[in-house]
Design an enzyme around this catalytic site. Structure first.
Site, short mmCIF file in Angstrom:
data_model
loop_
_atom_site.label_atom_id
_atom_site.label_comp_id
_atom_site.label_asym_id
_atom_site.label_seq_id
_atom_site.Cartn_x
_atom_site.Cartn_y
_atom_site.Cartn_z
N TYR A 106 -11.55 -40.59 -8.46
CA TYR A 106 -12.89 -40.03 -8.66
C TYR A 106 -13.53 -40.56 -9.94
CZ TYR A 106 -12.76 -36.29 -5.12
OH TYR A 106 -12.73 -35.57 -3.95
N ASP A 119 1.00 -37.77 3.34
CA ASP A 119 0.75 -37.73 4.80
C ASP A 119 1.67 -36.71 5.46
OD1 ASP A 119 2.81 -39.43 4.03
OD2 ASP A 119 2.44 -40.93 5.57
N ASP A 136 -8.92 -28.62 1.70
CA ASP A 136 -9.76 -28.30 2.87
C ASP A 136 -8.87 -27.92 4.06
OD1 ASP A 136 -12.09 -29.04 1.47
OD2 ASP A 136 -12.97 -29.94 3.27
N ASP A 149 -8.11 -32.72 -3.02
CA ASP A 149 -9.39 -32.47 -2.35
C ASP A 149 -9.16 -32.33 -0.84
OD1 ASP A 149 -12.23 -32.37 -1.95
OD2 ASP A 149 -12.11 -34.45 -1.27
N LYS A 188 2.04 -40.41 -3.00
CA LYS A 188 2.21 -41.48 -2.01
C LYS A 188 3.00 -42.59 -2.68
CE LYS A 188 1.29 -43.39 2.02
NZ LYS A 188 1.84 -42.86 3.30
C1 IPM Z 1 -14.61 -30.16 -3.73
C2 IPM Z 1 -15.73 -31.02 -3.22
C3 IPM Z 1 -16.10 -32.01 -4.30
C4 IPM Z 1 -14.87 -32.86 -4.57
C5 IPM Z 1 -17.30 -32.91 -3.96
C6 IPM Z 1 -18.53 -32.09 -3.65
C7 IPM Z 1 -17.59 -33.91 -5.04
O1 IPM Z 1 -15.36 -31.63 -2.04
O2 IPM Z 1 -14.80 -29.46 -4.76
O3 IPM Z 1 -13.55 -30.15 -3.12
O4 IPM Z 1 -14.60 -33.82 -3.85
O5 IPM Z 1 -14.18 -32.55 -5.54
MG MG Z 2 -13.48 -30.98 -1.27
#
Ligand code: IPM
Ligand code: MG
Length: 355
Positions: free
Chosen positions: A142, A219, A247, A243, A187
């Site tokens: 990032y 993975d 999710d 990240d 990884k």
């Molecule tokens: C998160 C989001 C952010 C990230 C984006 C919006 C930049 O996906 O907080 O997980 O990738 O960190």
């Molecule tokens: Mg995210």
């Protein structure tokens, strides 16, 4: 206590979910005799429209001057075509880096009331889902160099031992406070940065003999999270893996709309935000789930303001709301009562009681 909170409403559903979280905080202040002062900060697409930049210096400074920052969400299709360095998300990355909040804590815990909302099979859910992802937040790909030259684009993934060590320690300390199992995810079969990651984690392990350290390739981890989430207690991982895995982890608990997060660095001034995005498709319709933001506010009270009773009271109010059968659209189930964003906030506030 008097606390100054910088509030970033942001874009999309950001303003409506933050509104509910602030109402909850105001009720907590009333019940417990605190004063919360709010300073509005523009960040994201709304800041691009207003100032031509996703997080101008003065806005960042307001956050640095506060006791903590509460954030809704930023971004939206409207700003998809702006140059990379001006995207709304750049504001968020600048904020995280500017605040030095290297440690992002994302719980994946299923509420017993929502076990039906998980897409996983019942027998997997019944084994329990309760783990935390500790994500490194201000390093890695990032924050490496990004450039596009002709038909080729480059993003650099770089970690130093010191960056790995400080997040590694948070991983071990988090595990010490829980079931003492830490899974380091990388990884290392492909990446140098992951081999360094693994080496540093194992070096640190000697200092935390009460914690059982394991390694997992990212993975495989993505697979294990849906196959057998009960095996995890604390996962520690680098920025982008965290990240993606967070999710995935949120979804198995029912809805990304329920998950809060805290980001901390060396000081007690933290950044608190739901892990979901700005959901422009449902913005302004009063159907978003504000619970991720409300629980983020609870985390702020717990981790930055040392107000555990107040945080417990919010979490209890959310639990009672779910017990009463109310659901926003994202977690709606059979026989439940559908409510909108505002009503969700109001019902939670009505449930708030001083412990
Ligand atoms: C998160 C989001 C952010 C990230 C984006 C919006 C930049 O996906 O907080 O997980 O990738 O960190
Ligand atoms: Mg995210």
């Amino acid at each position: 206590m008097v606390k100054n909170i910088a509030v970033i409403r942001g874009d999309g559903i950001g303003p409506e979910i933050v509104e509910q979280a602030i109402k909850v905080l105001d009720r907590v202040a009333e019940l417990y005799g605190h004063t919360f002062n709010y300073t509005d900060v523009d960040m994201g697409g709304c800041a691009i429209d207003k100032y031509g930049a996703p997080l101008p210096e003065d806005e960042l400074q307001k956050c640095l001057d506060s006791d903590s920052v509460l954030l809704g969400a930023v971004g939206g299709n409207k700003w998809n075509d702006v140059p990379g360095h001006l995207r709304p998300e750049k504001g968020l990355l600048r904020l995280r880096a500017g605040m030095g909040v290297y440690s992002n804590n994302r719980p994946a815990k299923i509420w017993r009331q929502l076990s039906d909302a998980s897409p996983l099979k019942k027998e997997i859910v019944e084994k329990g889902i309760d783990f935390i992802i500790v994500r490194e937040l201000i390093g890695g790909i990032y924050f490496g160099e990004h450039k596009t030259e002709g038909d080729t684009a480059v993003d650099v993934l770089r970690y130093s031992e010191a960056e790995i060590e400080r997040i590694g320690r948070i991983g071990f300390e988090t595990a010490q406070k829980r079931n003492k199992k830490l899974c380091s995810v990388e990884k290392s079969n492909v990446l140098d940065s992951s081999r360094l990651w693994k080496k540093v984690m194992h070096r640190l392990a000697a200092e935390y003999p009460d914690v059982e350290l394991s390694d997992m390739l990212v993975d495989n981890c993505a697979m294990q999270i849906v196959k057998d989430p009960a095996q995890f207690d604390v996962i520690v991982t680098e920025n982008m893996f965290g990240d993606i895995l967070s999710d995935e982890a949120s979804m198995i608990t029912g809805s990304i709309g329920m998950i809060p997060s805290s980001s901390l660095g060396a000081s007690s001034c933290g950044l608190y935000e739901p892990i979901h995005g700005s959901a422009p498709d449902i913005a302004g319709k009063d159907i978003a789930n504000p619970i991720g933001t409300i629980l983020s506010a609870a985390m702020m009270l717990r981790f930055s303001f040392d107000m555990p009773n107040e945080a417990d009271a919010i979490e209890k109010a959310v639990s009672d709301y779910l017990d009463a059968g109310y659901r926003t659209a994202d977690i709606m189930g059979e026989g439940m009562t559908l409510v909108g964003c505002k009503q969700c906030g109001k019902l939670i506030i009505d449930n708030l009681k001083k412990k």
